[in-house]
Enzyme design. Sequence first.
Site, PDB file in Angstrom:
ATOM      1  N   ASN A 152      -9.110   1.889   9.301  1.00  9.36           N
ATOM      2  CA  ASN A 152      -8.283   1.745  10.496  1.00  9.36           C
ATOM      3  C   ASN A 152      -8.881   2.542  11.651  1.00  9.36           C
ATOM      4  O   ASN A 152      -9.483   2.001  12.567  1.00  9.36           O
ATOM      5  CB  ASN A 152      -6.846   2.167  10.206  1.00  9.36           C
ATOM      6  CG  ASN A 152      -5.886   1.891  11.361  1.00  9.36           C
ATOM      7  OD1 ASN A 152      -4.701   2.130  11.250  1.00  9.36           O
ATOM      8  ND2 ASN A 152      -6.362   1.374  12.486  1.00  9.36           N
ATOM      9  N   LYS A 170       0.881  -1.167   0.000  1.00  8.19           N
ATOM     10  CA  LYS A 170       0.000   0.000   0.000  1.00  8.19           C
ATOM     11  C   LYS A 170       0.916   1.213   0.000  1.00  8.19           C
ATOM     12  O   LYS A 170       1.594   1.503   0.981  1.00  8.19           O
ATOM     13  CB  LYS A 170      -0.908   0.010   1.225  1.00  8.19           C
ATOM     14  CG  LYS A 170      -1.833   1.220   1.239  1.00  8.19           C
ATOM     15  CD  LYS A 170      -2.467   1.441   2.593  1.00  8.19           C
ATOM     16  CE  LYS A 170      -3.123   2.806   2.615  1.00  8.19           C
ATOM     17  NZ  LYS A 170      -3.521   3.219   3.974  1.00  8.19           N
ATOM     18  N   GLY A 208      -8.109   9.576   9.087  1.00  9.28           N
ATOM     19  CA  GLY A 208      -8.475   9.695  10.488  1.00  9.28           C
ATOM     20  C   GLY A 208      -9.551  10.715  10.805  1.00  9.28           C
ATOM     21  O   GLY A 208      -9.895  10.914  11.967  1.00  9.28           O
ATOM     22  N   ALA A 212      -9.442   5.721   3.767  1.00 10.16           N
ATOM     23  CA  ALA A 212      -9.363   6.923   4.610  1.00 10.16           C
ATOM     24  C   ALA A 212     -10.701   7.658   4.679  1.00 10.16           C
ATOM     25  O   ALA A 212     -11.389   7.831   3.670  1.00 10.16           O
ATOM     26  CB  ALA A 212      -8.285   7.888   4.143  1.00 10.16           C
ATOM     27  N   GLY A 213     -11.038   8.065   5.885  1.00 10.74           N
ATOM     28  CA  GLY A 213     -12.208   8.906   6.113  1.00 10.74           C
ATOM     29  C   GLY A 213     -13.442   8.195   6.614  1.00 10.74           C
ATOM     30  O   GLY A 213     -14.386   8.846   7.072  1.00 10.74           O
TER      31      GLY A 213
END
Length: 261
Positions: free
Chosen positions: A213, A103, A164, A191-192
């Site tokens: 995550n 990644k 995040g 992301a987000g």
Amino acid sequence: MENASNDKLTIAGVEFKSRLWVGTGKYKDFEETKKAIETSGADMVTVAVRRVNIFDRKTPNLLDYIDPKVYKILPNTAGCYNVEDALRYARLGREAGISDFVKLEVIGDDKTLFPDVCGLLKATEILAKEGFIVLPYSTDDPIIAQRLVNAGAAAVMPLGAPIGSGLGIRNPYNIKIILETVKGVPIIVDAGVGTASDAAIAMELGCDAVLINTGIAGATQPIMMAAAMKHAVIAGRFAYKAGRIARRLYAAASSPFDGML
């Protein structure tokens, strides 16, 4: 009826039964990380090469908690702000025997953590030529997405919102354009995503997978959120494949008036 087990994602000949991919940062300890991964049902797990001691196996190590026979481990170049660092950590991950997958992150700004797309394109081209299976984290720009594919990316991973932030899919229209114009590789929102409905929306748009995550690790109850994300991704995928009804300004009766007494 089709179920999740026979709707598999394939990248570079590798099959993934789950369309939820998960990260390993921000958990309180390795035990919580392991439990969240298990609960999520994910079989692709990303780890930051910079933050994992991949050579000294005498100290506690995240990789001791992730069984490579069960999970595909995806090294990432998180925290790299230039092409040289991103290349170095990608190569370290492969030399340590973790994976040919990477990644790829080349961060351009410390505050927003937006990608440096010029550096990302350069690093993608170099690593693809070296035989890496490159999954670049990018902006949601359809032109950049296509150029990444032309550079050799095996998938494109546009952000839904800043890393995040938990803001969800801020520009679904750009994601839709990417899905319509970039062909031949999976599109994975990265992301987000902050909660289950965000993950479901990404999948309802037609994305091939979602990587999460902070949305799990940062929840008040991460294990419960891992379960929520698992079901949201499945539900969103089913809804996409089922085909939603058209939006209407006015009501449409669900029962016909013909034959009424």
